[in-house]
Design an enzyme around this catalytic site. Sequence first.
Site, mmCIF file in Angstrom:
data_model
loop_
_atom_site.group_PDB
_atom_site.id
_atom_site.type_symbol
_atom_site.label_atom_id
_atom_site.label_comp_id
_atom_site.label_asym_id
_atom_site.label_seq_id
_atom_site.Cartn_x
_atom_site.Cartn_y
_atom_site.Cartn_z
ATOM 1 N N CYS A 79 23.941 -25.361 54.350
ATOM 2 C CA CYS A 79 22.860 -26.065 54.046
ATOM 3 C C CYS A 79 24.580 -26.203 52.800
ATOM 4 C CB CYS A 79 21.162 -25.787 53.421
ATOM 5 S SG CYS A 79 20.607 -27.501 52.277
ATOM 6 N N CYS A 197 27.733 -33.332 55.547
ATOM 7 C CA CYS A 197 26.116 -32.559 55.166
ATOM 8 C C CYS A 197 26.618 -31.954 56.908
ATOM 9 C CB CYS A 197 25.339 -33.574 55.511
ATOM 10 S SG CYS A 197 23.578 -33.162 56.085
#
Length: 249
Positions: A79, A197
């Site tokens: 993440c 991302c």
Amino acid sequence: MKKYRIGQIVPSSNVTMETEIPAIFRSRETILPERFTFHSSRMRMKKVTKEELEAMDAMSLKCAQELSDAHVDVMGYACLVAIMSMGRGYHCVSEVNLHQETVANDFPTPIVTSAGALINGLKVLGAKKISIITPYMRPLTDMVVDYIEHQGFEVKESIALEIPDNLEVAAQDPMNLLEIYKRLDLTGIDVLVVSACVQMPSLEAIDLIEKEIGIPVTSAAVCTTYEMMKKLGIEAKSAIGGALLSGKY
């Protein structure tokens, strides 16, 4: 034939890292002999907000313990924005903390964070000026831009798709990036990051965009995989994934 266990610390709502990273490793298996299995531990997170990201990050140490029990050969924190939302340079702190958990569990394991991997990947590509595409809300995107610039890069432009729901991020069609990137002025940039991302899919689009624009194209997932291969001490190469894994750099 050497076999490696790939561990991933994954947000509970992330469904992309467990598809894109294995896809790149499987592609590598078509050209090189090593083989891989994949193992995950999850941290609760549904909405991509600073508050949920901070709460989720606190769970990462327990995940490292669990993956260490499985004796994985490398461990990736999947993440990017969670790390970057914790403050400039936090990937270095996180990597040390996670590694210490594996040491305490009597199985020291190399650690990769997707945030640190993106920074290292940009360095390998020789980037100085970049542009990025993110699915985040604009304040989080600005935080990512600040984090990257603090690491010594200039971010010329950023696109924030402003999708707060993490499952909606995963549902994006990666081929849409072939049109989205055209909203950027690419003049003078060295590298395009089509997905800063690890939840927003981009793998199918990377090679196509790279051919269109003639400069290196990468993503957080590609950089994470590259860094995992380096930590394993194996050749960082794949048949997909753009310039970083093509053997050109």
